[in-house]
Motif scaffolding. Structure first.
Motif, PDB file in Angstrom:
ATOM      1  N   LEU A 156      11.882   2.918   7.736  1.00  0.00           N
ATOM      2  CA  LEU A 156      12.312   1.576   8.140  1.00  0.00           C
ATOM      3  C   LEU A 156      11.270   0.975   9.075  1.00  0.00           C
ATOM      4  O   LEU A 156      10.995   1.510  10.142  1.00  0.00           O
ATOM      5  N   LEU A 157      10.682  -0.145   8.653  1.00  0.00           N
ATOM      6  CA  LEU A 157       9.639  -0.787   9.453  1.00  0.00           C
ATOM      7  C   LEU A 157      10.171  -2.005  10.191  1.00  0.00           C
ATOM      8  O   LEU A 157       9.908  -2.180  11.387  1.00  0.00           O
ATOM      9  N   GLY A 192       2.205  -3.156  12.404  1.00  0.00           N
ATOM     10  CA  GLY A 192       2.786  -2.173  11.496  1.00  0.00           C
ATOM     11  C   GLY A 192       2.901  -2.708  10.077  1.00  0.00           C
ATOM     12  O   GLY A 192       2.575  -2.003   9.109  1.00  0.00           O
ATOM     13  N   LEU A 193       3.329  -3.953   9.927  1.00  0.00           N
ATOM     14  CA  LEU A 193       3.474  -4.524   8.593  1.00  0.00           C
ATOM     15  C   LEU A 193       2.121  -4.780   7.948  1.00  0.00           C
ATOM     16  O   LEU A 193       1.902  -4.434   6.771  1.00  0.00           O
ATOM     17  N   ALA A 196       0.614  -1.536   6.829  1.00  0.00           N
ATOM     18  CA  ALA A 196       1.234  -1.009   5.618  1.00  0.00           C
ATOM     19  C   ALA A 196       0.721  -1.750   4.390  1.00  0.00           C
ATOM     20  O   ALA A 196       0.438  -1.137   3.352  1.00  0.00           O
ATOM     21  N   GLN A 197       0.580  -3.062   4.503  1.00  0.00           N
ATOM     22  CA  GLN A 197       0.064  -3.833   3.373  1.00  0.00           C
ATOM     23  C   GLN A 197      -1.389  -3.474   3.084  1.00  0.00           C
ATOM     24  O   GLN A 197      -1.793  -3.365   1.914  1.00  0.00           O
ATOM     25  N   ALA A 198      -2.187  -3.288   4.129  1.00  0.00           N
ATOM     26  CA  ALA A 198      -3.594  -2.942   3.936  1.00  0.00           C
ATOM     27  C   ALA A 198      -3.747  -1.580   3.256  1.00  0.00           C
ATOM     28  O   ALA A 198      -4.712  -1.353   2.520  1.00  0.00           O
ATOM     29  N   ASN A 199      -2.777  -0.694   3.482  1.00  0.00           N
ATOM     30  CA  ASN A 199      -2.816   0.639   2.876  1.00  0.00           C
ATOM     31  C   ASN A 199      -2.046   0.695   1.562  1.00  0.00           C
ATOM     32  O   ASN A 199      -1.752   1.791   1.064  1.00  0.00           O
ATOM     33  N   LYS A 200      -1.735  -0.486   1.014  1.00  0.00           N
ATOM     34  CA  LYS A 200      -1.071  -0.610  -0.292  1.00  0.00           C
ATOM     35  C   LYS A 200       0.235   0.170  -0.356  1.00  0.00           C
ATOM     36  O   LYS A 200       0.524   0.890  -1.327  1.00  0.00           O
TER      37      LYS A 200
END
Length: 214
Positions: A156-157, A192-193, A196-200
């Protein structure tokens, strides 16, 4: 017998206009009537206020063309809402979502530099819950890629994130159409978001009926 007759006659004597008790009674009746008229008049007073023509998202600039002028009875709470009399300050934006036809509370507006949440686009591949609409709250879960070409256990982010807008995403060949969900993210949650997006990471949203973060 004569005394009784005299006493009865005194009781039946018509009051004089000069009788102070009669004058006091008339004044009380007039004052009561004036009070009722004043209350009715105050209750019937209307004022012009602004209402949203369409939903206004957080961060959206408020301009006259996005608002309707409506006549409402606000009474003692008039100062809590935007009205044509006070006007619209230049550069005013919504700091809270304002629904269609809703009056515009003053505390739902502010300056752009005071926004504590910003819209971020989150692409979701699976179908959204029916309750996930603009203005509702969702929990955003992320699963980072692992070393086995899969994904790690979701975490959960963003608990209780508010949806600002939902739009259809692109369609990849042989896959279902994705959905772009604009969620409101605070500055403290932003790294954090974005990380997460940058790390696909695989991102999922779950409707949060409580509407509050945990």
């Amino acid at each position: 017998m004569g005394v009784s007759t005299v006493a009865g006659g005194a009781r039946l004597k018509k009051p004089s206009w000069k009788d102070p008790r009669l004058l006091v009674g008339i004044l009380l009746v007039l004052a009561s009537a004036a009070g009722v008229i004043s209350l009715v008049g105050a209750a019937d007073q209307t004022t012009e206020a602004y209402a949203a023509r369409e939903p206004i998202a957080v961060g959206e600039t408020l301009t006259a063309d996005k608002l309707n002028r409506v006549k409402v009875r606000l009474g003692d709470v008039e100062q809590l809402y935007l009205t044509p009399e006070t006007g619209l300050a230049e550069g005013l934006v919504a700091v809270q979502r304002i629904g269609k036809d809703q009056l515009v509370p003053r505390d739902s507006t502010g300056r752009i530099d005071l926004l504590d949440r910003k819209q971020v686009a989150v692409t979701v591949d699976e179908a959204l819950p029916a309750q996930a609409v603009a203005g509702s709250s969702v929990d955003v879960w992320v699963a980072l890629p692992d070393t086995r070409n899969g994904f790690s256990q979701p975490a959960l982010l963003l608990p209780g994130a508010e949806i600002a807008q939902i739009t259809p995403g692109s369609t990849a060949l042989g896959s279902a159409r994705s959905t772009v969900v604009m969620v409101l993210v605070s500055d403290s949650q932003m790294p954090g978001l974005l990380g997460a997006q940058a790390n696909k990471a695989k991102i999922s949203v779950v409707w949060n009926p409580g509407g509050t973060s945990r």
